[in-house]
Design a protein around this motif. Structure first.
Motif, PDB file in Angstrom:
ATOM      1  N   GLU A 291       0.821  -1.203   0.000  1.00 27.81           N
ATOM      2  CA  GLU A 291       0.000   0.000   0.000  1.00 27.81           C
ATOM      3  C   GLU A 291       0.860   1.260   0.000  1.00 27.81           C
ATOM      4  O   GLU A 291       0.630   2.195  -0.787  1.00 27.81           O
ATOM      5  CB  GLU A 291      -0.927  -0.003   1.222  1.00 27.81           C
ATOM      6  N   LEU A 294       2.764   1.775  -3.323  1.00 25.74           N
ATOM      7  CA  LEU A 294       1.934   2.344  -4.387  1.00 25.74           C
ATOM      8  C   LEU A 294       1.665   3.827  -4.136  1.00 25.74           C
ATOM      9  O   LEU A 294       1.616   4.617  -5.085  1.00 25.74           O
ATOM     10  CB  LEU A 294       0.619   1.569  -4.490  1.00 25.74           C
ATOM     11  N   ARG A 295       1.490   4.214  -2.879  1.00 20.94           N
ATOM     12  CA  ARG A 295       1.308   5.638  -2.565  1.00 20.94           C
ATOM     13  C   ARG A 295       2.544   6.439  -2.970  1.00 20.94           C
ATOM     14  O   ARG A 295       2.430   7.515  -3.577  1.00 20.94           O
ATOM     15  CB  ARG A 295       1.082   5.823  -1.054  1.00 20.94           C
ATOM     16  N   ASN A 296       3.709   5.940  -2.610  1.00 18.14           N
ATOM     17  CA  ASN A 296       4.947   6.639  -2.945  1.00 18.14           C
ATOM     18  C   ASN A 296       5.191   6.648  -4.449  1.00 18.14           C
ATOM     19  O   ASN A 296       5.686   7.637  -4.994  1.00 18.14           O
ATOM     20  CB  ASN A 296       6.129   5.996  -2.216  1.00 18.14           C
ATOM     21  N   ALA A 297       4.853   5.555  -5.104  1.00 11.13           N
ATOM     22  CA  ALA A 297       5.034   5.504  -6.554  1.00 11.13           C
ATOM     23  C   ALA A 297       4.236   6.604  -7.232  1.00 11.13           C
ATOM     24  O   ALA A 297       4.750   7.332  -8.097  1.00 11.13           O
ATOM     25  CB  ALA A 297       4.612   4.133  -7.081  1.00 11.13           C
ATOM     26  N   THR A 298       2.984   6.753  -6.838  1.00 15.19           N
ATOM     27  CA  THR A 298       2.125   7.776  -7.445  1.00 15.19           C
ATOM     28  C   THR A 298       2.570   9.177  -7.075  1.00 15.19           C
ATOM     29  O   THR A 298       2.553  10.095  -7.908  1.00 15.19           O
ATOM     30  CB  THR A 298       0.667   7.563  -6.993  1.00 15.19           C
ATOM     31  N   ALA A 299       3.000   9.366  -5.817  1.00 13.31           N
ATOM     32  CA  ALA A 299       3.322  10.708  -5.328  1.00 13.31           C
ATOM     33  C   ALA A 299       4.610  11.253  -5.913  1.00 13.31           C
ATOM     34  O   ALA A 299       4.693  12.454  -6.225  1.00 13.31           O
ATOM     35  CB  ALA A 299       3.403  10.690  -3.800  1.00 13.31           C
ATOM     36  N   TRP A 300       5.652  10.406  -6.073  1.00 12.50           N
ATOM     37  CA  TRP A 300       6.942  10.942  -6.503  1.00 12.50           C
ATOM     38  C   TRP A 300       7.845   9.933  -7.213  1.00 12.50           C
ATOM     39  O   TRP A 300       8.626  10.297  -8.091  1.00 12.50           O
ATOM     40  CB  TRP A 300       7.721  11.494  -5.299  1.00 12.50           C
ATOM     41  N   ASN A 302       7.463   7.296  -9.312  1.00  4.57           N
ATOM     42  CA  ASN A 302       7.350   7.016 -10.747  1.00  4.57           C
ATOM     43  C   ASN A 302       8.075   8.072 -11.569  1.00  4.57           C
ATOM     44  O   ASN A 302       8.811   7.753 -12.524  1.00  4.57           O
ATOM     45  CB  ASN A 302       5.877   6.958 -11.169  1.00  4.57           C
ATOM     46  N   ASP A 303       7.862   9.328 -11.217  1.00  2.53           N
ATOM     47  CA  ASP A 303       8.512  10.414 -11.955  1.00  2.53           C
ATOM     48  C   ASP A 303      10.026  10.377 -11.783  1.00  2.53           C
ATOM     49  O   ASP A 303      10.779  10.613 -12.738  1.00  2.53           O
ATOM     50  CB  ASP A 303       7.976  11.765 -11.477  1.00  2.53           C
ATOM     51  N   ASP A 308       6.620   2.953 -14.199  1.00  4.19           N
ATOM     52  CA  ASP A 308       5.511   2.701 -13.281  1.00  4.19           C
ATOM     53  C   ASP A 308       5.943   1.640 -12.282  1.00  4.19           C
ATOM     54  O   ASP A 308       6.041   0.452 -12.614  1.00  4.19           O
ATOM     55  CB  ASP A 308       4.283   2.231 -14.060  1.00  4.19           C
ATOM     56  N   ALA A 310       4.425   0.400  -9.831  1.00  7.86           N
ATOM     57  CA  ALA A 310       3.425  -0.586  -9.423  1.00  7.86           C
ATOM     58  C   ALA A 310       3.790  -1.963  -9.957  1.00  7.86           C
ATOM     59  O   ALA A 310       3.421  -2.988  -9.374  1.00  7.86           O
ATOM     60  CB  ALA A 310       2.043  -0.175  -9.926  1.00  7.86           C
TER      61      ALA A 310
END
Length: 326
Positions: A291, A294-300, A302-303, A308, A310
């Motif tokens: 969980e 995935l939060r960290n991936a979306t927040a910063w 991935n960029d 991605d 995930a």
């Protein structure tokens, strides 16, 4: 069991963590021919755990820093997990999966050999201090990320302990690190400011099923205990009284842990008993790791990584003594 100590700065959090670690070192039965089933990690921005355990200034400043070796840590833990495209693609929240290398408390591996050192019969690792060259350009959580990676890949069994001295206040909520523990001991003085940190911490922790056990510290008399009970209620597990043993240690005259006042030793034993009765829930532990990843991936992340992340999640993998694949 994975255990952390949190609390207001100046509450005696590090001192109490060191007392508990020394108590475990004296009472936990080591495997035949192996090291004690105990690891200690200093994840506080103020690095004082080594000194509290009895290290000299030279020994404490000479400890290797986890935060300076993130690349090596990631490379080892990655193993041949096919979901992680490169060591550079690993971030602090990357969870284990099939092919990842897992750690045990008493095992031997390159991370322990390189970054853990024995201090007063305890294997200790430190994140490393926030240095002057970090000011304005780095976040301390990038250093603490090494601890999160290690805990995400560490399998502990009955009678094994991993104790982490965390950053003061509610700063640990900047990542998912606060969910990585079987027992959270919040050190609380009988003051309104210290109780305020307790309220802030439990307000976040309970949203994720994290049980907080309050340990009163610097308790002089029954009025201090009554104050704590009035403000923290049933969360008050035990308390440590003013201690000549602690004062002597802080003045450079440490004694064996057996010399600690009987009432304070009884408090430490109650804390250990509390830890030992926790039921491990590896499924929840794995789910929460995913969980927050995935939060960290979306927040910063991935960029930053350029992919991605995930895709690093192995949906059928559950960490545990015998990792499960559903």
């Amino acid at each position: 069991m994975k255990i952390c100590f949190v609390g207001k700065g100046g509450s005696g959090k590090t001192t109490l963590a060191a007392l508990f670690i020394r108590h475990l070192a004296a009472t936990a039965a080591p495997p035949e021919g192996g090291p004690p089933p105990l690891l200690a990690l200093d994840a506080d921005i103020n690095q004082h755990l080594a000194a509290a355990l009895g290290a000299t200034d030279a020994e404490a400043t000479g400890l290797p820093a986890l935060g300076d070796h993130l690349g090596e840590i990631k490379d080892y833990l990655r193993g041949d997990n096919p979901r992680i495209t490169s060591t550079a693609a690993m971030v602090k929240t990357t969870p284990p999966g099939r092919g990842s290398r897992l750690l045990s408390v008493t095992g031997i591996n390159p991370i322990y050999d390189m970054l853990f050192r024995e201090v007063s019969d305890v294997r200790l690792a430190v994140t490393g201090p926030f240095a002057s060259e970090d000011l304005g350009v780095a976040c301390y959580h990038s250093k603490v990320g090494a601890v999160e990676l290690i805990l995400n890949h560490l399998v502990d069994g009955p009678g094994e302990y991993v104790v982490v001295d965390m950053t003061a206040g509610a700063d640990s909520f900047a990542s998912g690190l606060f969910t990585r523990f079987d027992a959270t001991f919040l050190v609380c003085e009988p003051t309104l400011r210290s109780v305020g940190v307790y309220r802030q911490y439990v307000g976040h922790a309970r949203d994720f099923g994290v049980r907080v056990h309050v340990v009163g510290n610097k308790v002089d008399d029954d009025t201090d205990v009554e104050f704590l009970r009035a403000h923290v209620g049933a969360d008050l597990l035990t308390w440590i009284g003013r201690s000549g043993y602690v004062k002597a240690a802080e003045r450079g005259a440490p004694q064996p842990i057996a010399a600690l006042e009987p009432a304070n030793r009884a408090a430490l034993e109650l804390m250990r008993d509390t830890v030992d009765t926790v039921d491990k829930d590896w499924a929840t532990y794995t789910r929460q790791a995913v969980e927050f990843h995935l939060r960290n991936a979306t927040a910063w992340a991935n960029d930053r990584v350029g992919e991605d992340l995930a895709g690093q999640v192995d949906p059928d993998f559950v960490l545990g003594p015998e990792p499960l694949v559903r």
